[in-house]
Design an enzyme around this catalytic site. Structure first.
Site, PDB file in Angstrom:
ATOM      1  N   SER A 124       0.854  -1.252   0.087  1.00  0.00           N
ATOM      2  CA  SER A 124       0.127   0.077  -0.056  1.00  0.00           C
ATOM      3  C   SER A 124       0.776   1.295  -0.164  1.00  0.00           C
ATOM      4  O   SER A 124       1.743   1.226   0.607  1.00  0.00           O
ATOM      5  CB  SER A 124      -0.944   0.005   1.095  1.00  0.00           C
ATOM      6  OG  SER A 124      -1.410   1.342   1.473  1.00  0.00           O
ATOM      7  N   TYR A 183      -2.282  -0.270   9.749  1.00  0.00           N
ATOM      8  CA  TYR A 183      -2.604  -0.978   8.660  1.00  0.00           C
ATOM      9  C   TYR A 183      -1.363  -0.953   7.841  1.00  0.00           C
ATOM     10  O   TYR A 183      -0.768  -1.633   7.265  1.00  0.00           O
ATOM     11  CB  TYR A 183      -3.825  -0.114   7.569  1.00  0.00           C
ATOM     12  CG  TYR A 183      -3.956  -0.455   6.403  1.00  0.00           C
ATOM     13  CD1 TYR A 183      -4.287  -1.811   5.956  1.00  0.00           C
ATOM     14  CD2 TYR A 183      -3.532   0.432   5.437  1.00  0.00           C
ATOM     15  CE1 TYR A 183      -4.193  -2.015   4.547  1.00  0.00           C
ATOM     16  CE2 TYR A 183      -3.628   0.335   4.014  1.00  0.00           C
ATOM     17  CZ  TYR A 183      -4.073  -1.220   3.658  1.00  0.00           C
ATOM     18  OH  TYR A 183      -4.320  -1.419   2.284  1.00  0.00           O
TER      19      TYR A 183
END
Length: 341
Positions: A136, A161
Protein backbone atom coordinates in the site's frame (compact mmCIF):
# COMPACT_ATOMS: atom_id res chain seq x y z
CA UNK A 1 10.32 -3.42 -23.93
CA UNK A 2 10.91 -7.15 -23.47
CA UNK A 3 8.41 -8.77 -21.11
CA UNK A 4 6.31 -11.93 -21.23
CA UNK A 5 2.57 -11.72 -21.80
CA UNK A 6 -0.03 -13.60 -19.78
CA UNK A 7 0.32 -17.40 -19.85
CA UNK A 8 -3.09 -19.08 -19.57
CA UNK A 9 -1.59 -22.55 -19.33
CA UNK A 10 -0.80 -21.63 -15.70
CA UNK A 11 -3.09 -22.01 -12.68
CA UNK A 12 -3.74 -18.68 -10.90
CA UNK A 13 -4.64 -18.54 -7.20
CA UNK A 14 -6.20 -15.22 -6.17
CA UNK A 15 -7.04 -14.44 -2.55
CA UNK A 16 -9.70 -11.81 -1.90
CA UNK A 17 -11.40 -12.56 -5.23
CA UNK A 18 -14.76 -11.15 -4.07
CA UNK A 19 -12.99 -7.92 -3.16
CA UNK A 20 -12.71 -4.87 -5.38
CA UNK A 21 -9.33 -5.42 -7.08
CA UNK A 22 -9.57 -9.21 -6.74
CA UNK A 23 -12.85 -9.28 -8.67
CA UNK A 24 -11.56 -7.15 -11.56
CA UNK A 25 -8.29 -9.11 -11.80
CA UNK A 26 -10.10 -12.48 -11.69
CA UNK A 27 -12.50 -11.35 -14.40
CA UNK A 28 -9.66 -10.14 -16.63
CA UNK A 29 -7.85 -13.49 -16.33
CA UNK A 30 -11.04 -15.51 -16.87
CA UNK A 31 -11.94 -13.47 -19.96
CA UNK A 32 -8.66 -14.63 -21.47
CA UNK A 33 -9.32 -18.29 -20.67
CA UNK A 34 -7.12 -18.69 -17.59
CA UNK A 35 -7.83 -21.08 -14.70
CA UNK A 36 -8.56 -19.08 -11.54
CA UNK A 37 -8.77 -20.64 -8.07
CA UNK A 38 -9.97 -18.16 -5.49
CA UNK A 39 -10.62 -17.76 -1.80
CA UNK A 40 -12.46 -15.05 0.15
CA UNK A 41 -13.93 -14.96 3.65
CA UNK A 42 -16.75 -12.61 2.55
CA UNK A 43 -16.49 -10.66 5.80
CA UNK A 44 -18.91 -7.85 6.66
CA UNK A 45 -16.39 -4.98 6.84
CA UNK A 46 -18.61 -3.44 4.14
CA UNK A 47 -21.86 -4.40 2.38
CA UNK A 48 -21.59 -8.15 1.75
CA UNK A 49 -24.22 -8.02 -1.01
CA UNK A 50 -21.70 -6.18 -3.19
CA UNK A 51 -19.18 -9.00 -2.66
CA UNK A 52 -21.83 -11.56 -3.63
CA UNK A 53 -22.70 -9.52 -6.73
CA UNK A 54 -19.05 -9.60 -7.82
CA UNK A 55 -18.82 -13.31 -7.06
CA UNK A 56 -21.98 -14.06 -9.01
CA UNK A 57 -20.42 -12.56 -12.13
CA UNK A 58 -17.23 -14.58 -11.69
CA UNK A 59 -19.08 -17.85 -11.15
CA UNK A 60 -20.50 -17.66 -14.67
CA UNK A 61 -17.00 -18.56 -15.96
CA UNK A 62 -16.30 -22.26 -16.40
CA UNK A 63 -12.65 -22.03 -15.30
CA UNK A 64 -13.42 -20.27 -12.00
CA UNK A 65 -13.31 -22.13 -8.68
CA UNK A 66 -14.36 -20.39 -5.46
CA UNK A 67 -13.59 -21.54 -1.92
CA UNK A 68 -15.09 -19.65 1.01
CA UNK A 69 -12.45 -19.38 3.69
CA UNK A 70 -9.98 -17.16 5.53
CA UNK A 71 -6.29 -17.02 4.68
CA UNK A 72 -5.54 -17.07 8.42
CA UNK A 73 -6.68 -20.73 8.32
CA UNK A 74 -3.33 -22.38 7.58
CA UNK A 75 -4.62 -25.91 7.00
CA UNK A 76 -7.15 -24.66 4.44
CA UNK A 77 -4.46 -22.74 2.53
CA UNK A 78 -2.13 -25.75 2.56
CA UNK A 79 -4.94 -28.00 1.28
CA UNK A 80 -5.65 -25.59 -1.60
CA UNK A 81 -1.98 -25.57 -2.63
CA UNK A 82 -1.76 -29.36 -2.37
CA UNK A 83 -4.91 -29.93 -4.43
CA UNK A 84 -4.62 -27.24 -7.12
CA UNK A 85 -0.84 -26.65 -7.24
CA UNK A 86 -1.09 -22.99 -8.34
CA UNK A 87 1.70 -21.64 -10.53
CA UNK A 88 1.06 -17.97 -9.81
CA UNK A 89 -0.33 -16.60 -6.54
CA UNK A 90 -1.85 -13.13 -6.10
CA UNK A 91 -2.52 -12.27 -2.46
CA UNK A 92 -5.10 -9.47 -2.36
CA UNK A 93 -6.96 -10.69 0.74
CA UNK A 94 -6.35 -8.25 3.57
CA UNK A 95 -8.19 -6.19 6.10
CA UNK A 96 -8.28 -2.82 4.39
CA UNK A 97 -8.79 0.69 5.75
CA UNK A 98 -6.47 3.08 7.58
CA UNK A 99 -9.01 4.47 10.09
CA UNK A 100 -10.61 1.10 10.90
CA UNK A 101 -7.18 -0.20 12.02
CA UNK A 102 -7.38 2.22 14.95
CA UNK A 103 -10.81 0.86 15.99
CA UNK A 104 -10.24 -2.87 15.42
CA UNK A 105 -6.53 -3.75 15.34
CA UNK A 106 -6.96 -7.51 15.99
CA UNK A 107 -8.39 -8.27 12.55
CA UNK A 108 -5.39 -6.58 10.84
CA UNK A 109 -2.90 -8.81 12.63
CA UNK A 110 -4.98 -11.90 11.89
CA UNK A 111 -5.52 -11.25 8.17
CA UNK A 112 -2.56 -9.11 7.12
CA UNK A 113 0.18 -10.73 9.20
CA UNK A 114 -0.91 -14.30 10.06
CA UNK A 115 -2.77 -14.74 6.75
CA UNK A 116 0.16 -13.52 4.67
CA UNK A 117 2.56 -15.74 6.65
CA UNK A 118 0.36 -18.72 5.70
CA UNK A 119 0.56 -17.76 2.02
CA UNK A 120 4.36 -17.53 2.25
CA UNK A 121 4.56 -20.91 3.99
CA UNK A 122 2.41 -22.46 1.28
CA UNK A 123 4.64 -20.98 -1.45
CA UNK A 124 7.66 -22.43 0.38
CA UNK A 125 6.17 -25.92 0.64
CA UNK A 126 4.57 -25.92 -2.83
CA UNK A 127 6.96 -23.84 -4.99
CA UNK A 128 5.35 -21.29 -7.32
CA UNK A 129 6.55 -19.37 -10.38
CA UNK A 130 5.59 -16.01 -8.88
CA UNK A 131 3.97 -14.57 -5.76
CA UNK A 132 2.39 -11.14 -6.24
CA UNK A 133 0.98 -9.43 -3.16
CA UNK A 134 -0.76 -6.21 -2.20
CA UNK A 135 1.19 -3.61 -0.29
CA UNK A 136 0.00 0.00 0.00
CA UNK A 137 1.01 3.62 -0.54
CA UNK A 138 0.33 4.04 3.20
CA UNK A 139 3.82 2.62 3.90
CA UNK A 140 5.22 6.03 2.92
CA UNK A 141 3.63 7.54 6.03
CA UNK A 142 4.13 11.29 6.31
CA UNK A 143 7.04 11.43 3.85
CA UNK A 144 7.41 14.98 2.60
CA UNK A 145 9.44 14.20 -0.54
CA UNK A 146 7.26 13.64 -3.60
CA UNK A 147 6.77 11.75 -5.79
CA UNK A 148 7.17 8.70 -3.55
CA UNK A 149 9.84 6.37 -4.89
CA UNK A 150 10.27 2.70 -4.01
CA UNK A 151 13.76 3.46 -2.64
CA UNK A 152 12.40 5.98 -0.10
CA UNK A 153 12.76 5.37 3.64
CA UNK A 154 9.49 3.76 4.85
CA UNK A 155 10.16 2.92 8.49
CA UNK A 156 7.72 5.39 10.05
CA UNK A 157 4.15 4.14 9.37
CA UNK A 158 1.39 6.29 10.89
CA UNK A 159 -1.30 3.57 11.11
CA UNK A 160 -1.38 -0.10 12.06
CA UNK A 161 -2.66 -0.86 8.55
CA UNK A 162 0.49 0.72 7.09
CA UNK A 163 2.64 -1.18 9.59
CA UNK A 164 1.11 -4.51 8.50
CA UNK A 165 1.78 -3.71 4.84
CA UNK A 166 5.39 -2.78 5.54
CA UNK A 167 5.64 -6.04 7.50
CA UNK A 168 4.37 -7.93 4.44
CA UNK A 169 7.18 -6.47 2.35
CA UNK A 170 9.79 -7.52 4.94
CA UNK A 171 8.29 -11.03 5.27
CA UNK A 172 8.17 -11.49 1.49
CA UNK A 173 11.77 -10.32 1.13
CA UNK A 174 12.92 -12.81 3.78
CA UNK A 175 11.05 -15.77 2.29
CA UNK A 176 12.22 -14.84 -1.19
CA UNK A 177 15.83 -14.75 0.05
CA UNK A 178 15.65 -17.97 2.08
CA UNK A 179 13.52 -20.13 -0.21
CA UNK A 180 14.02 -18.62 -3.70
CA UNK A 181 10.39 -17.52 -4.02
CA UNK A 182 10.07 -14.94 -6.83
CA UNK A 183 7.92 -12.26 -5.17
CA UNK A 184 6.55 -8.86 -6.17
CA UNK A 185 4.91 -6.35 -3.83
CA UNK A 186 2.56 -3.69 -5.21
CA UNK A 187 2.05 -0.40 -3.43
CA UNK A 188 -1.47 0.59 -4.51
CA UNK A 189 -2.44 4.27 -4.51
CA UNK A 190 -6.12 5.10 -3.68
CA UNK A 191 -7.90 2.72 -6.04
CA UNK A 192 -11.41 3.69 -7.21
CA UNK A 193 -14.00 2.69 -9.79
CA UNK A 194 -17.33 0.90 -10.36
CA UNK A 195 -18.18 -1.95 -7.96
CA UNK A 196 -15.66 -0.37 -5.60
CA UNK A 197 -15.39 -0.37 -1.82
CA UNK A 198 -18.21 1.47 0.01
CA UNK A 199 -15.77 2.46 2.78
CA UNK A 200 -13.82 4.65 0.35
CA UNK A 201 -14.55 8.38 0.44
CA UNK A 202 -15.90 8.80 -3.10
CA UNK A 203 -18.40 5.95 -2.56
CA UNK A 204 -19.38 7.23 0.88
CA UNK A 205 -19.92 10.76 -0.47
CA UNK A 206 -22.26 9.36 -3.12
CA UNK A 207 -24.18 7.34 -0.53
CA UNK A 208 -24.56 10.42 1.66
CA UNK A 209 -25.85 12.53 -1.22
CA UNK A 210 -28.62 10.07 -2.06
CA UNK A 211 -29.47 9.72 1.65
CA UNK A 212 -29.92 13.51 1.82
CA UNK A 213 -27.02 13.90 4.24
CA UNK A 214 -24.00 16.21 4.29
CA UNK A 215 -20.52 14.84 3.59
CA UNK A 216 -17.63 15.22 6.01
CA UNK A 217 -14.32 16.34 4.53
CA UNK A 218 -11.32 15.80 6.77
CA UNK A 219 -8.94 18.47 5.47
CA UNK A 220 -9.29 21.18 8.17
CA UNK A 221 -11.21 23.24 5.60
CA UNK A 222 -7.85 24.38 4.25
CA UNK A 223 -8.20 24.62 0.46
CA UNK A 224 -4.79 26.21 -0.12
CA UNK A 225 -3.07 23.34 1.66
CA UNK A 226 -5.56 20.60 0.77
CA UNK A 227 -4.93 16.86 0.96
CA UNK A 228 -3.55 15.39 -2.27
CA UNK A 229 -4.28 11.85 -3.41
CA UNK A 230 -2.94 9.84 -6.33
CA UNK A 231 -6.33 8.40 -7.33
CA UNK A 232 -5.85 5.31 -9.51
CA UNK A 233 -8.63 3.77 -11.62
CA UNK A 234 -9.13 0.06 -11.00
CA UNK A 235 -8.64 -0.97 -14.66
CA UNK A 236 -5.18 0.63 -14.58
CA UNK A 237 -4.30 -1.30 -11.43
CA UNK A 238 -5.41 -4.58 -13.03
CA UNK A 239 -3.49 -3.87 -16.25
CA UNK A 240 -0.33 -3.30 -14.21
CA UNK A 241 -0.82 -6.51 -12.22
CA UNK A 242 -1.56 -8.55 -15.34
CA UNK A 243 1.64 -7.39 -17.01
CA UNK A 244 3.70 -8.32 -13.97
CA UNK A 245 2.25 -11.82 -13.44
CA UNK A 246 4.43 -13.60 -16.01
CA UNK A 247 7.46 -11.43 -15.23
CA UNK A 248 8.84 -12.44 -11.83
CA UNK A 249 12.00 -10.78 -10.50
CA UNK A 250 15.14 -12.44 -11.83
CA UNK A 251 18.75 -12.52 -10.65
CA UNK A 252 20.24 -12.41 -7.15
CA UNK A 253 17.32 -10.54 -5.59
CA UNK A 254 14.03 -12.24 -6.37
CA UNK A 255 11.90 -9.72 -4.49
CA UNK A 256 10.77 -6.40 -6.00
CA UNK A 257 8.38 -3.68 -4.88
CA UNK A 258 6.56 -1.38 -7.32
CA UNK A 259 4.28 1.61 -6.97
CA UNK A 260 1.05 1.41 -8.94
CA UNK A 261 -0.41 4.91 -8.90
CA UNK A 262 -1.63 7.48 -11.35
CA UNK A 263 1.51 9.65 -11.08
CA UNK A 264 -0.86 12.63 -11.18
CA UNK A 265 -2.18 13.56 -7.70
CA UNK A 266 -5.33 15.65 -7.34
CA UNK A 267 -6.49 17.92 -4.57
CA UNK A 268 -9.27 16.29 -2.57
CA UNK A 269 -11.63 19.18 -3.35
CA UNK A 270 -10.99 18.87 -7.10
CA UNK A 271 -11.80 15.16 -6.84
CA UNK A 272 -15.07 15.97 -5.00
CA UNK A 273 -16.08 18.62 -7.54
CA UNK A 274 -15.40 16.16 -10.36
CA UNK A 275 -17.55 13.54 -8.61
CA UNK A 276 -20.40 16.07 -8.32
CA UNK A 277 -20.14 16.80 -12.03
CA UNK A 278 -20.04 13.09 -13.03
CA UNK A 279 -23.05 12.26 -10.85
CA UNK A 280 -24.84 15.20 -12.42
CA UNK A 281 -24.08 13.79 -15.88
CA UNK A 282 -25.41 10.38 -14.84
CA UNK A 283 -28.62 11.87 -13.42
CA UNK A 284 -29.11 14.65 -15.97
CA UNK A 285 -29.14 17.44 -13.38
CA UNK A 286 -26.76 19.61 -11.37
CA UNK A 287 -25.40 18.00 -8.20
CA UNK A 288 -23.86 19.84 -5.23
CA UNK A 289 -22.92 18.03 -2.02
CA UNK A 290 -23.63 19.67 1.31
CA UNK A 291 -20.18 19.83 2.88
CA UNK A 292 -18.94 19.87 6.48
CA UNK A 293 -15.22 20.41 7.04
CA UNK A 294 -13.43 18.73 9.92
CA UNK A 295 -9.91 18.15 11.23
CA UNK A 296 -7.65 15.65 9.46
CA UNK A 297 -8.22 12.18 10.91
CA UNK A 298 -5.55 10.37 12.91
CA UNK A 299 -3.60 8.04 10.61
CA UNK A 300 -4.34 10.06 7.43
CA UNK A 301 -1.38 11.40 5.47
CA UNK A 302 -1.27 14.81 3.75
CA UNK A 303 -0.31 13.58 0.29
CA UNK A 304 0.16 10.44 -1.80
CA UNK A 305 2.01 10.74 -5.10
CA UNK A 306 3.52 7.75 -6.93
CA UNK A 307 6.63 7.64 -9.02
CA UNK A 308 5.84 4.95 -11.61
CA UNK A 309 9.21 4.83 -13.38
CA UNK A 310 10.20 1.39 -12.02
CA UNK A 311 6.92 -0.17 -13.14
CA UNK A 312 7.27 1.39 -16.59
CA UNK A 313 10.86 0.17 -16.91
CA UNK A 314 9.77 -3.36 -15.94
CA UNK A 315 6.65 -3.86 -18.07
CA UNK A 316 6.12 -0.71 -20.13
CA UNK A 317 3.01 0.41 -18.27
CA UNK A 318 1.92 3.66 -16.68
CA UNK A 319 -1.70 4.30 -15.52
CA UNK A 320 -3.38 6.95 -17.66
CA UNK A 321 -7.12 7.07 -16.80
CA UNK A 322 -8.13 10.63 -15.81
CA UNK A 323 -10.36 11.19 -12.77
CA UNK A 324 -13.01 12.62 -15.12
CA UNK A 325 -13.15 9.37 -17.10
CA UNK A 326 -12.84 7.08 -14.09
CA UNK A 327 -15.39 8.87 -11.89
CA UNK A 328 -17.89 9.00 -14.77
CA UNK A 329 -17.69 5.22 -15.03
CA UNK A 330 -18.25 4.94 -11.28
CA UNK A 331 -21.17 7.39 -11.32
CA UNK A 332 -22.88 5.64 -14.25
CA UNK A 333 -22.47 2.27 -12.51
CA UNK A 334 -23.73 3.55 -9.14
CA UNK A 335 -26.85 5.17 -10.57
CA UNK A 336 -27.74 2.02 -12.50
CA UNK A 337 -26.78 -0.52 -9.80
CA UNK A 338 -28.73 1.21 -7.03
CA UNK A 339 -31.60 2.30 -9.30
CA UNK A 340 -31.18 6.03 -8.70
CA UNK A 341 -32.44 7.27 -12.09
Amino acid sequence: MNYKTLDCSKVYFITGAAGFIGYFLSRKLLEQGCFVISVDNLNDYYDVSLKYARLEQLESYEKFTFIKGDISDKSMIMNIFEEYKPDIVVNLAAQAGVRYSIENPDVYIQSNIVGFYNILEACRNYPVDHLVYASSSSVYGSNKKVPFEETDFVDNPVSLYAATKKSNELMAHTYSHLYNIPATGLRFFTVYGPMGRPDMAYFGFTDKYFAGESIKIFNNGNFDNDLYRDFTFVNDIVEGIERLLSNPPMGDVQHKVYNIGNNNPEKLMVFIETLEKCLGNALGKEIVFEKVFEAIKQGDVPATYASTDLLYDAVGFKPETSIEEGLQKFADWYVEYYGMK
